[in-house]
Design an enzyme around this catalytic site. Structure first.
Site, mmCIF file in Angstrom:
data_model
loop_
_atom_site.group_PDB
_atom_site.id
_atom_site.type_symbol
_atom_site.label_atom_id
_atom_site.label_comp_id
_atom_site.label_asym_id
_atom_site.label_seq_id
_atom_site.Cartn_x
_atom_site.Cartn_y
_atom_site.Cartn_z
ATOM 1 C CB CYS A 24 -0.968 -0.011 1.182
ATOM 2 S SG CYS A 24 -0.162 -0.006 2.809
ATOM 3 C CG HIS A 39 -6.602 0.576 -1.421
ATOM 4 N ND1 HIS A 39 -6.715 -0.456 -0.522
ATOM 5 C CD2 HIS A 39 -7.774 0.553 -2.118
ATOM 6 C CE1 HIS A 39 -7.886 -1.068 -0.652
ATOM 7 N NE2 HIS A 39 -8.544 -0.456 -1.611
ATOM 8 C CG HIS A 68 -4.378 -0.155 3.896
ATOM 9 N ND1 HIS A 68 -3.570 -0.923 3.100
ATOM 10 C CD2 HIS A 68 -5.439 0.216 3.104
ATOM 11 C CE1 HIS A 68 -4.103 -1.043 1.893
ATOM 12 N NE2 HIS A 68 -5.234 -0.342 1.884
#
Length: 219
Positions: free
Chosen positions: A122, A190, A174
């Protein structure tokens, strides 16, 4: 009558002698002509010289001109098909470029520590995307959440970084980038561990539950 016959015989004899006399000059083959000295084969050099070699045509230089389009009023159109169009005056050109470049990686698999099209994690996707525009972000999602400034939901814009706590607790784990704000729906690009580079919605239960914050790094 006899006088006429004698005349005809005389004429016939004269004609026969003429044919015999002339028959020695009749050439019926090339070999005879060579023997009589009235023919000589052409030399190889002369034969080659007699053949005209066609001169190669000069290559025509082609000048490649860019295609030019004109509108109905005969005004030159400077817009290209791949131009990024800013529809909302609140959107920035750099944000659109970042989204465009990140979207080029849609479908690329997830790879821990990856920052190339062989695979992204990510933060690797965000790091490599911003790096193309000489913007160096920290390498981890946790560190990325410490830069820029946090923004409220009413301020969310394309190009903002969106963070999640996917492991529980308070630590950021994340990150993605907002690609669209449509009313109360926020979409972001993402790299997910299961599906790789995708676009998701903050309305999805998993991301709504793990959502942490939005930071603006582009002012």
């Amino acid at each position: 009558m006899r006088a006429l016959q004698k005349t005809l015989i005389f004429i016939f004899l004269i004609a026969a002698q003429f044919v015999v006399a002339q028959s020695g000059k009749i050439v019926v083959s090339k070999e005879q002509a060579i023997k009589k000295g009235i023919y000589s084969p052409p030399s190889t050099e002369n034969a080659i010289a007699s053949i005209e070699t066609p001169k190669p045509e000069k290559e025509k230089k082609q000048s490649i001109k860019p295609k030019q389009k004109k509108d109905k009023n005969n005004i030159l159109v400077t817009k290209n098909d791949d131009d990024i169009i800013i529809l909302n005056e609140n959107d920035s050109y750099i944000a659109e470029q970042l989204i465009y470049n990140a979207s080029y990686n849609l479908g690329i698999k997830y790879r821990s520590g990856g920052t190339t099209r062989e695979g992204f994690d990510c933060s690797g996707l965000m790091y490599s995307t911003f790096k193309k525009f000489d913007i160096t972000l920290p390498r981890s999602s946790y560190e990325m959440a410490l830069i820029g400034r946090k923004v409220e939901p009413s301020e969310y814009k394309k190009g903002d970084l969106i963070f999640f706590r996917t492991f529980g607790g308070s630590r950021i784990s994340h990150v993605g980038m907002i690609t669209e704000v449509n009313g109360d729906e926020v979409k972001f690009i993402h790299s997910s561990t299961q599906l790789g580079v995708i676009v998701s919605s903050l309305k999805e239960p998993y991301y709504l539950r793990t959502f942490a914050q939005v930071n603006r790094v582009l002012e």
